[in-house]
Enzyme design. Structure first.
Site, PDB file in Angstrom:
ATOM      1  N   GLU A   1      -6.905  -7.096   5.532  1.00  0.00           N
ATOM      2  CA  GLU A   1      -6.253  -8.033   4.618  1.00  0.00           C
ATOM      3  C   GLU A   1      -6.306  -9.462   5.142  1.00  0.00           C
ATOM      4  O   GLU A   1      -5.497 -10.299   4.750  1.00  0.00           O
ATOM      5  CB  GLU A   1      -4.805  -7.615   4.355  1.00  0.00           C
ATOM      6  CG  GLU A   1      -3.882  -7.693   5.535  1.00  0.00           C
ATOM      7  CD  GLU A   1      -3.787  -6.391   6.336  1.00  0.00           C
ATOM      8  OE1 GLU A   1      -2.771  -6.210   7.018  1.00  0.00           O
ATOM      9  OE2 GLU A   1      -4.719  -5.572   6.280  1.00  0.00           O
TER      10      GLU A   1
ATOM     11  N   ASN B   1       0.825  -1.210   0.000  1.00  0.00           N
ATOM     12  CA  ASN B   1       0.000   0.000   0.000  1.00  0.00           C
ATOM     13  C   ASN B   1       0.855   1.254   0.000  1.00  0.00           C
ATOM     14  O   ASN B   1       0.569   2.220  -0.718  1.00  0.00           O
ATOM     15  CB  ASN B   1      -0.918   0.009   1.235  1.00  0.00           C
ATOM     16  CG  ASN B   1      -2.294  -0.562   0.944  1.00  0.00           C
ATOM     17  OD1 ASN B   1      -2.659  -0.743  -0.209  1.00  0.00           O
ATOM     18  ND2 ASN B   1      -3.055  -0.844   1.976  1.00  0.00           N
TER      19      ASN B   1
END
Length: 212
Positions: free
Chosen positions: A114, A79
């Site tokens: 996640e 990210n």
């Protein structure tokens, strides 16, 4: 009289169609409340309902059921490097590969950012470890592409065999301990909760090696 009868018939058909449309809309709305909007898999609410149903079946038939807790490796770094949009796309990529190779009876849900949970009915711990290791290997054969940049997405996985009468919270707590062991011993691994207790078999083999 014929005209009135025909008109009434048309109104009845429109009413029936309206009811069918409302039913379809209600079904779609109900489905959306059970789906994770990003990945399309079950959300936590649906996971709880599905677990209760599958657990009752497992207890009734005296069959094993495992839960696998999957956590994407190095997700924050991805990210930070490529951005949140790439992170979302990476999760969809993982789900696409994993669901393509699941068995018909298996179910997957997004548990948190996640993290994903797989319910594996009629599956003992050894078979669950084999299944999740195969999924890891499948994933390493499908690189994630984002704006001409290629990345290898891997996951660490903890597996727990549900005890008779055990709740979702209980089995996931043990799977979570195993998942943290997988993280702390190199990532991209599958670890069984049974290996965390004295006298249990040795740890499962590591998953496929990380690409450089």
């Amino acid at each position: 009289a014929h005209t009135e009868l025909s008109s009434a018939h048309q109104r009845a058909e429109r009413a029936d169609q309206s009811i069918r449309d409302m039913g379809q809309q209600l079904t779609a709305m109900t489905q959306r409340t059970r789906e994770d909007l990003l990945t399309g898999v079950m959300n936590r609410r649906a996971l709880e309902t599905t677990f209760d149903h599958r657990a009752a079946e497992a207890d009734k038939d005296a069959e094993p059921m495992c839960a696998a807790l999957v956590d994407v490796d190095n997700f924050k770094g991805l990210n930070d490097r490529l951005g949140d949009v790439a992170g979302d796309a990476a999760l969809r990529h993982l789900i696409g590969v994993v669901t393509e190779h699941l068995r018909p009876q298996d179910r997957i849900a997004r548990y948190s950012g996640e993290e994903f949970v797989l319910l594996l009915p009629d599956t003992d711990e050894n078979a669950a470890v084999d299944l999740m290791t195969r999924l890891q290997r499948r994933l390493t054969k499908h690189f994630f592409m984002y704006k001409q940049e290629r990345a290898l997405i891997t996951f660490s996985c903890g597996i727990a065999l549900r005890a008779t009468g055990e709740s979702l919270r209980g089995v996931l707590a043990r799977a979570n301990q195993a998942m943290f062991r997988a993280k702390s011993t190199g990532k991209n691994r599958v670890v069984s909760a049974a290996t965390l207790h004295p006298g249990a078999p040795s740890e499962s083999p590591s998953g496929p090696e990380m690409a450089p």
